[in-house]
Scaffold this motif. Structure first.
Motif, PDB file in Angstrom:
ATOM      1  N   TRP A  73      -6.020 -10.645  -1.601  1.00  0.00           N
ATOM      2  CA  TRP A  73      -5.817  -9.384  -0.885  1.00  0.00           C
ATOM      3  C   TRP A  73      -5.318  -9.630   0.529  1.00  0.00           C
ATOM      4  CZ3 TRP A  73     -11.256  -7.593  -2.826  1.00  0.00           C
ATOM      5  CH2 TRP A  73     -11.136  -7.060  -4.114  1.00  0.00           C
ATOM      6  N   ASN A  78      -2.797   5.270  -1.637  1.00  0.00           N
ATOM      7  CA  ASN A  78      -3.894   4.323  -1.423  1.00  0.00           C
ATOM      8  C   ASN A  78      -4.704   4.682  -0.188  1.00  0.00           C
ATOM      9  OD1 ASN A  78      -1.643   1.700  -2.456  1.00  0.00           O
ATOM     10  ND2 ASN A  78      -3.232   2.691  -3.687  1.00  0.00           N
ATOM     11  N   TYR A  79      -4.046   5.136   0.843  1.00  0.00           N
ATOM     12  CA  TYR A  79      -4.748   5.509   2.078  1.00  0.00           C
ATOM     13  C   TYR A  79      -5.599   6.762   1.882  1.00  0.00           C
ATOM     14  CZ  TYR A  79      -2.187   2.096   4.890  1.00  0.00           C
ATOM     15  OH  TYR A  79      -1.699   0.926   5.430  1.00  0.00           O
ATOM     16  N   TYR A 103      -6.831  -3.389  -0.041  1.00  0.00           N
ATOM     17  CA  TYR A 103      -5.530  -3.561   0.606  1.00  0.00           C
ATOM     18  C   TYR A 103      -5.430  -2.705   1.858  1.00  0.00           C
ATOM     19  CZ  TYR A 103      -3.876  -6.077  -3.526  1.00  0.00           C
ATOM     20  OH  TYR A 103      -3.709  -6.994  -4.525  1.00  0.00           O
ATOM     21  N   ILE A 162     -16.797  -2.460  -2.310  1.00  0.00           N
ATOM     22  CA  ILE A 162     -15.557  -2.404  -3.077  1.00  0.00           C
ATOM     23  C   ILE A 162     -15.888  -2.078  -4.534  1.00  0.00           C
ATOM     24  CG2 ILE A 162     -13.509  -3.694  -3.825  1.00  0.00           C
ATOM     25  CD1 ILE A 162     -13.540  -3.270  -0.853  1.00  0.00           C
ATOM     26  N   ASN A 163     -15.167  -1.140  -5.092  1.00  0.00           N
ATOM     27  CA  ASN A 163     -15.349  -0.822  -6.505  1.00  0.00           C
ATOM     28  C   ASN A 163     -15.095  -2.069  -7.351  1.00  0.00           C
ATOM     29  OD1 ASN A 163     -14.781   0.079  -9.262  1.00  0.00           O
ATOM     30  ND2 ASN A 163     -14.681   2.138  -8.418  1.00  0.00           N
ATOM     31  N   GLU A 189      -7.333   7.458  -0.822  1.00  0.00           N
ATOM     32  CA  GLU A 189      -8.474   7.217  -1.698  1.00  0.00           C
ATOM     33  C   GLU A 189      -9.772   7.344  -0.908  1.00  0.00           C
ATOM     34  OE1 GLU A 189      -8.022   3.433  -3.604  1.00  0.00           O
ATOM     35  OE2 GLU A 189      -5.936   3.831  -4.141  1.00  0.00           O
ATOM     36  N   HIS A 224     -11.562  -2.850  -8.798  1.00  0.00           N
ATOM     37  CA  HIS A 224     -10.373  -3.185  -8.017  1.00  0.00           C
ATOM     38  C   HIS A 224      -9.899  -4.579  -8.393  1.00  0.00           C
ATOM     39  CE1 HIS A 224      -8.922  -0.185  -5.280  1.00  0.00           C
ATOM     40  NE2 HIS A 224     -10.147   0.161  -4.943  1.00  0.00           N
ATOM     41  N   ASN A 270     -10.325   0.914  -0.384  1.00  0.00           N
ATOM     42  CA  ASN A 270      -9.285   0.147  -1.052  1.00  0.00           C
ATOM     43  C   ASN A 270      -9.114  -1.151  -0.264  1.00  0.00           C
ATOM     44  OD1 ASN A 270      -6.483  -0.912  -1.376  1.00  0.00           O
ATOM     45  ND2 ASN A 270      -6.275   0.807  -2.791  1.00  0.00           N
ATOM     46  N   CYS A 294       0.844  -1.200   0.000  1.00  0.00           N
ATOM     47  CA  CYS A 294       0.000   0.000   0.000  1.00  0.00           C
ATOM     48  C   CYS A 294       0.876   1.245   0.000  1.00  0.00           C
ATOM     49  CB  CYS A 294      -0.901   0.041   1.239  1.00  0.00           C
ATOM     50  SG  CYS A 294      -2.229  -1.148   1.217  1.00  0.00           S
ATOM     51  N   ASN A 314     -12.860   4.739   2.722  1.00  0.00           N
ATOM     52  CA  ASN A 314     -11.582   4.328   3.301  1.00  0.00           C
ATOM     53  C   ASN A 314     -11.424   4.827   4.738  1.00  0.00           C
ATOM     54  OD1 ASN A 314      -9.765   2.601   2.097  1.00  0.00           O
ATOM     55  ND2 ASN A 314      -8.624   4.192   1.030  1.00  0.00           N
ATOM     56  N   GLU A 359     -12.920   5.946  -1.863  1.00  0.00           N
ATOM     57  CA  GLU A 359     -13.576   4.646  -1.810  1.00  0.00           C
ATOM     58  C   GLU A 359     -12.697   3.648  -1.052  1.00  0.00           C
ATOM     59  OE1 GLU A 359     -14.186   3.630  -5.903  1.00  0.00           O
ATOM     60  OE2 GLU A 359     -16.162   4.587  -5.951  1.00  0.00           O
TER      61      GLU A 359
END
Length: 593
Positions: free
Chosen positions: A406, A371-372, A380, A552-553, A374, A556, A378, A367, A529, A376
């Motif tokens: 994951w 990523n943190y 991970y 989750i999108n 985002e 991903h 994530n 990560c 998130n 939405e």
């Protein structure tokens, strides 16, 4: 004494305390005998497949044999998928299947069926159990029970099956007149060459510059954890656990080099692919670990493979793969013998190698800080937050697909935690029933169940079992509205034609939160998130069952993932289909090694 009473009393004396049962006309006597036994209780799953998986989870967390009971015909065949998982992962499970009465068996008549719900389960199950037998003489029941239990728990463990006709279950037997089984003398695993082979292994280590140690599930099966820890301390080389051993070392252990394989971490794959010596203990090194073709795995390394199963060792020659040293021995015996040879840690200078692995870890984190940030969820990042919130000793079960990938890529294990999955069968729907079996075995201990929307649908009926027993299972559902892992495969091979993998192409999913509420779960929903840490803590604090839906999108993906047929060391082995992954391609920089 009634034969079914004898069977259950015998198994209770073996330490089995629970039977996972779905009743039927051909199993009522067995289940009635469980009910009468003072130290065994039965648990009623909603489906026989789930019952077998519950027994599997029960056996994994206890290390002992577990029991599943079904009726004849479809009741028995429904257990097949769960038993496959136990067989491929070497889990000792005893299946008792009811059968039609002996005078209703078709035998050699040449017809398909004589008795109602008659099915030849022995022949159906034989390829995926260590032993299968139908009892046709009541006097053989003790012999067959003793034999089956011995086979299930000796050598490389695994499931066994005893098929019991209805009329024999209710037969009256004289205990003193029953045939008994005497096991063959225990095989002496250390062969004549073991001492010499260990000397060869030590010499290879001393002459290596980039050694790695691969740890496999056989270490757990042989109960050799302490011996392997001592071996690690003496070797002091980078350690690569297989998925089944992902929980063996805490995430901050200085020698932990990460996960590897087709769904492993970049730094773990760079480590194994650039090693000059691989020592594998208790792992069959399946294609998910090695990639394809097998000859490309650890391409320039000498290889030492330790395994209890002679067939697993012999397959390398059959596949024209060169292995420098094959050692046919139990992992525990190997570790004890090896440790006995070395009084002090080996003096080998691999600091440059260790520095290179540290550099890869820093360059290619699971990560990133982005990523943190985002909005939405994530997946991970969610697993990282879950790792932080869990305590030492917690038990986690995961389903297959993106959920397990994951988890294995990003989970940061703490001391004493256990991660479970049916690693080789990878059946959708495994995690929920296995979590139930584990929670029952551990006196209603809190279990973490990580599943996906597709997997949950396979055994969603077992939500009722959780609620009935008020098991404190925390279900975290990765809801990406489809089969994301298969969509990833369709991107690689089928130009993004997502047939049968989403609601747009025929796949129907319910409103999972409404379903969970109908079963009377405490429900939670995570969409962002930044809300995940608080929701996770709330779920873990709640004393009863929790169902947490994580949005989750659907885009991903599992990153990195090696495309099937590409070797791990290829210049661009990682999936690049989705636009947001286009900057994730990496290549091992091994020129300086």
């Amino acid at each position: 004494m009634k034969l079914s009473d004898f069977v259950i009393d015998f198994l209770a004396e073996k330490g089995i305390r629970h039977a996972f049962v779905v009743t039927g006309g051909a199993s009522v006597h067995l289940i009635d005998s469980v009910a009468k036994n003072p130290i065994m209780a039965y648990i009623c799953p909603q489906h026989e497949q789930a019952g077998a998986m519950m027994a599997d989870g029960y056996a994994r967390v206890t290390g002992n044999m577990a029991l599943a009971i079904s009726t004849s015909g479809p009741g028995a065949t429904n257990m097949l998928t769960g038993i496959c998982g136990a067989y491929y992962d070497s889990i000792p499970v005893l299946c008792l299947t009811g059968q039609v009465s002996t005078f209703r068996l078709k035998k050699d008549m040449g017809i398909r069926q004589l008795g109602s719900q008659e099915t030849d389960v022995v022949d159906i199950f034989r390829p995926v159990v260590k032993y299968a037998v139908r009892i046709e003489d009541a006097s053989q029941i003790q012999f067959e029970l003793e034999k089956a239990c011995h086979i299930a728990t000796s050598g490389r463990p695994g499931p066994v099956l005893i098929d019991l006709p209805d009329n024999l279950q209710r037969a009256d037997i004289a205990i003193g007149e029953l045939s008994t089984y005497s096991a063959a003398p225990k095989q002496e695993w250390p062969d004549r060459d073991l001492d010499h082979r260990i000397d060869q292994c030590i010499e290879l280590i001393k002459n290596s510059q980039r050694p790695v140690l691969i740890l496999g599930w056989g270490i757990r099966l042989s109960k050799a954890e302490s011996e392997i820890c001592a071996l690690i301390d003496k070797l002091r080389v980078p350690v690569l656990p297989t998925w089944a051993m992902r929980d063996f070392l805490p995430h901050d252990h200085p020698l932990l080099a990460g996960s590897f394989g087709t769904h492993g971490s970049r730094y773990g794959n760079f480590t194994v692919q650039n090693a000059d010596l691989v020592i594998s203990i208790g792992s069959r090194l399946d294609t998910r670990m090695t990639g394809s073709p097998l000859t490309s795995f650890a391409r320039e390394a000498k290889k030492v493979i330790v395994d209890i199963d002679r067939n697993e060792l012999d397959r390398f020659a059959k596949l024209d793969v060169t292995v420098d040293l094959l050692i046919h021995v139990d992992a525990g015996i190997f570790a004890r013998s090896f440790n006995g040879k070395i009084a002090e840690p080996l003096e080998i200078n691999i600091q440059r190698w260790q520095d290179k692995i540290s550099d890869w870890k820093e360059k290619y984190p699971i990560c990133s800080s982005a990523n943190y940030r985002e909005k939405e969820v994530n997946p991970y990042v969610f697993i990282k937050h879950l790792s932080n919130a869990l305590n030492e000793g917690d038990v986690i079960f995961s389903d297959t697909g993106c959920s397990i990938a994951w988890l294995m890529q990003s989970f940061e294990a703490k001391q004493g935690q256990r991660l479970f999955h049916d690693f080789n069968n990878t059946a959708m729907g495994y995690a929920l029933p296995a979590s139930i079996g584990a929670s029952i075995a551990l006196s209603k201990k809190q279990i973490i169940c990580i599943t996906g929307d597709g997997s949950l649908q396979m055994n969603i009926q077992e939500l009722a079992t959780v609620i009935y027993h008020q098991l404190p299972i925390k279900i975290f559902l990765f809801n990406n509205r489809g089969y994301s892992m298969i969509r990833q495969t369709q991107e690689q091979w089928l130009d993004c034609r997502y047939e049968a993998t989403s609601s747009e192409t025929g796949l129907a999913f319910p409103d999972f939160l409404k379903i969970a509420k109908a079963y009377h779960f405490k429900t939670m929903n995570v969409r962002k998130n930044n809300s995940a840490p608080a929701k996770i803590r709330e779920a873990l604090r709640y004393p009863g069952p929790v169902f947490c839906n994580i949005e989750i999108n659907p885009n991903h993906r599992v990153v990195p993932q090696v495309i099937f047929g590409r070797a791990i060391e290829d210049p661009e082995p990682f999936l690049e289909r989705s636009e947001f992954l286009s900057n994730m391609l990496v290549k091992p920089d091994d020129a300086s090694l």
